[in-house]
Design an enzyme around this catalytic site. Structure first.
Site, PDB file in Angstrom:
ATOM      1  N   ASP A  57       8.159 -12.641  17.547  1.00  0.00           N
ATOM      2  CA  ASP A  57       7.640 -12.768  18.913  1.00  0.00           C
ATOM      3  C   ASP A  57       7.472 -14.254  19.242  1.00  0.00           C
ATOM      4  OD1 ASP A  57       5.850 -10.620  20.831  1.00  0.00           O
ATOM      5  OD2 ASP A  57       5.641 -12.782  21.167  1.00  0.00           O
ATOM      6  N   TYR A  59       5.582 -12.099  37.150  1.00  0.00           N
ATOM      7  CA  TYR A  59       6.806 -12.654  36.551  1.00  0.00           C
ATOM      8  C   TYR A  59       7.182 -13.960  37.262  1.00  0.00           C
ATOM      9  CZ  TYR A  59      11.794 -13.197  35.555  1.00  0.00           C
ATOM     10  OH  TYR A  59      13.013 -13.715  35.200  1.00  0.00           O
ATOM     11  N   GLY A  64       9.180  -4.769  49.157  1.00  0.00           N
ATOM     12  CA  GLY A  64       9.149  -6.174  48.739  1.00  0.00           C
ATOM     13  C   GLY A  64      10.526  -6.804  48.589  1.00  0.00           C
TER      14      GLY A  64
HETATM   15  C1  UD1 Z   1      16.280 -10.282  41.468  1.00  0.00           C
HETATM   16  C2  UD1 Z   1      15.759 -10.047  40.082  1.00  0.00           C
HETATM   17  C3  UD1 Z   1      14.279  -9.969  40.127  1.00  0.00           C
HETATM   18  C4  UD1 Z   1      13.681 -11.172  40.844  1.00  0.00           C
HETATM   19  C5  UD1 Z   1      14.325 -11.355  42.202  1.00  0.00           C
HETATM   20  C6  UD1 Z   1      13.788 -12.614  42.864  1.00  0.00           C
HETATM   21  C7  UD1 Z   1      17.458  -8.782  38.880  1.00  0.00           C
HETATM   22  C8  UD1 Z   1      17.831  -7.450  38.326  1.00  0.00           C
HETATM   23  N1  UD1 Z   1      16.283  -8.808  39.550  1.00  0.00           N
HETATM   24  O1  UD1 Z   1      15.955  -9.162  42.250  1.00  0.00           O
HETATM   25  O2  UD1 Z   1      13.831  -9.950  38.810  1.00  0.00           O
HETATM   26  O3  UD1 Z   1      12.315 -10.993  41.053  1.00  0.00           O
HETATM   27  O4  UD1 Z   1      15.727 -11.444  42.042  1.00  0.00           O
HETATM   28  O5  UD1 Z   1      14.710 -13.483  43.300  1.00  0.00           O
HETATM   29  O6  UD1 Z   1      18.153  -9.769  38.732  1.00  0.00           O
HETATM   30  N2  UD1 Z   1      20.065  -2.604  45.482  1.00  0.00           N
HETATM   31  C9  UD1 Z   1      20.677  -1.521  46.078  1.00  0.00           C
HETATM   32  N3  UD1 Z   1      21.009  -0.462  45.291  1.00  0.00           N
HETATM   33  C10 UD1 Z   1      20.760  -0.424  43.943  1.00  0.00           C
HETATM   34  C11 UD1 Z   1      20.121  -1.539  43.350  1.00  0.00           C
HETATM   35  C12 UD1 Z   1      19.783  -2.608  44.153  1.00  0.00           C
HETATM   36  O7  UD1 Z   1      20.915  -1.509  47.278  1.00  0.00           O
HETATM   37  O8  UD1 Z   1      21.106   0.572  43.283  1.00  0.00           O
HETATM   38  C13 UD1 Z   1      19.751  -3.766  46.305  1.00  0.00           C
HETATM   39  C14 UD1 Z   1      18.292  -4.180  46.228  1.00  0.00           C
HETATM   40  O9  UD1 Z   1      17.527  -3.469  47.136  1.00  0.00           O
HETATM   41  C15 UD1 Z   1      18.403  -5.666  46.548  1.00  0.00           C
HETATM   42  C16 UD1 Z   1      19.772  -6.075  46.024  1.00  0.00           C
HETATM   43  O10 UD1 Z   1      20.490  -4.872  45.824  1.00  0.00           O
HETATM   44  O11 UD1 Z   1      18.354  -5.885  47.930  1.00  0.00           O
HETATM   45  C17 UD1 Z   1      19.716  -6.823  44.712  1.00  0.00           C
HETATM   46  O12 UD1 Z   1      18.895  -6.089  43.829  1.00  0.00           O
HETATM   47  P1  UD1 Z   1      18.655  -6.531  42.310  1.00  0.00           P
HETATM   48  O13 UD1 Z   1      19.928  -6.631  41.591  1.00  0.00           O
HETATM   49  O14 UD1 Z   1      17.632  -5.611  41.772  1.00  0.00           O
HETATM   50  O15 UD1 Z   1      18.112  -8.014  42.429  1.00  0.00           O
HETATM   51  P2  UD1 Z   1      16.958  -8.683  43.331  1.00  0.00           P
HETATM   52  O16 UD1 Z   1      16.264  -7.723  44.183  1.00  0.00           O
HETATM   53  O17 UD1 Z   1      17.597  -9.848  44.018  1.00  0.00           O
END
Ligand code: UD1
Length: 322
Positions: free
Chosen positions: A61, A155, A283
């Site tokens: 860790d 985070y 969010g």
């Molecule tokens: C990313 C980070 C997160 C961080 C954030 C801040 C990842 C996985 N997450 O979130 O830890 O707090 O940046 O900058 O890298 N979406 C869909 N369908 C899906 C999955 C996601 O439409 O099945 C959309 C989400 O609503 C979002 C976008 O895709 O609008 C990107 O999602 P995601 O890959 O989770 O990343 P972030 O939200 O940008």
């Protein structure tokens, strides 16, 4: 310095980005001491290099004290630290703020101080675009996060505070990566990155799920480009080969909407199902794209297009399915 004389500590070496970084350092001829507690990292991510003669692994860790001293007993010429070990799940951080602060802030600050006291050459910390909170205007510059910024999660808060400490010390660098994707990123959790999730669904012939109207945009950067960014930040490549100091955004400057991404993935995977539109994720940031001109001025030049990066990921995901 010749790479065969360079010894690196990579924390989080069984994770998504850390495993690619360790592999790349070994391929360059560096020695690597890898540390991971395997809480979210996996041994399978290290399969390509676990038996490499210049690789030593500690299942440990990052909060346990004495890591730099321990690494130096294995390799007295330890020179570079890449600190990627972290609580990586944002939802987990919301449920466990104290543990997140202990790992992502306190352990990072201790490791950074130990590296500085030991007179090591470079310290590179995995910052995050999550440090910017909701209100930053795009394209986002490094100065957009300050003491008054409200991050959306422990985070993001912990990463911000650690980056700020490193920057204020004048020793070491924090790389604020935007949306990183590529092989070895988990596709199995509901909180996985959208690209791995889309790819997985695309390959299984399931509809892609879009949260909201799909008009939200992201800056997707390939893990291979991110790894080059880490080498540059550590002074292992680049015009001056001097380790950088301060905070740098790591992205491509291209923004892609989730709808566009869904189209690309559907085409690539041959998935002809209509996407499913679900309610917006709470969010969710609307637009996020990096202004990475500061890092570009230091020599960073991402070169994998999203199309090519997705094709590489597709090959890998197909291979996993056998
Ligand atoms: C990313 C980070 C997160 C961080 C954030 C801040 C990842 C996985 N997450 O979130 O830890 O707090 O940046 O900058 O890298 N979406 C869909 N369908 C899906 C999955 C996601 O439409 O099945 C959309 C989400 O609503 C979002 C976008 O895709 O609008 C990107 O999602 P995601 O890959 O989770 O990343 P972030 O939200 O940008």
């Amino acid at each position: 310095m010749e790479d065969s004389r360079i010894a690196c500590l990579v924390t989080g070496c069984a994770g998504f980005i850390g495993s690619h970084l360790a592999e790349r350092l070994l391929a360059r001829g560096c020695s690597v001491i890898g540390v991971d507690n395997l809480a979210t990292g996996h041994r399978r991510n290290m399969a390509a290099f676990a038996e490499h003669p210049d690789f030593t692994f500690f299942e440990r860790d990052v909060c346990a004290p004495g890591l730099v001293a321990k690494a130096r007993t294995v390799c007295p010429r330890l020179s570079h630290v890449f600190h990627l070990a972290a609580v990586v799940s944002v939802p987990y951080s919301v449920d466990h703020p104290r543990h997140t602060m202990a790992v992502n802030l306190d352990a990072s600050v201790s490791l950074h101080e130990a590296a500085r006291e030991a007179g090591l050459r470079a310290f590179v910390f995995a910052g995050s675009a999550a440090e910017y909170g909701e209100t930053a205007t795009v394209p986002i510059v490094e100065g957009a996060a300050g003491p008054d910024t409200v991050q959306q999660s422990p985070y993001g808060r912990a990463k911000f505070l650690a980056s700020a400490r490193i920057a204020a010390s004048g020793f070491g660098v924090s790389l604020r990566c935007f949306n990183v994707y590529g092989p070895r990123q988990s596709a199995s959790s509901p909180y996985s990155g959208v690209i791995s999730l889309f790819m997985e669904r695309g390959l299984c012939g399931r509809p892609l799920t879009i949260f909201g109207d799909g008009g939200q945009t992201r800056d997707f950067v390939a893990v291979s480009d991110v790894v080059e960014g880490y080498l540059l930040a550590a002074g292992l490549t680049g015009p001056t080969e001097t380790p950088l100091a301060g905070i740098f955004n790591v992205g491509t400057g291209h923004s892609t909407s989730i709808l566009e991404l869904a189209r690309l993935v559907a085409k690539l995977t041959g998935n002809d199902r209509e996407p499913e539109f679900l309610s917006s994720r709470q969010g969710d940031i609307r637009h996020s794209v990096a202004d990475f001109s500061k890092f570009a001025a230091a020599g960073f030049s991402p070169n994998l297009s999203l199309e090519k990066g997705l094709a590489i990921l597709l090959d890998w995901q197909r291979l996993q399915k056998g």
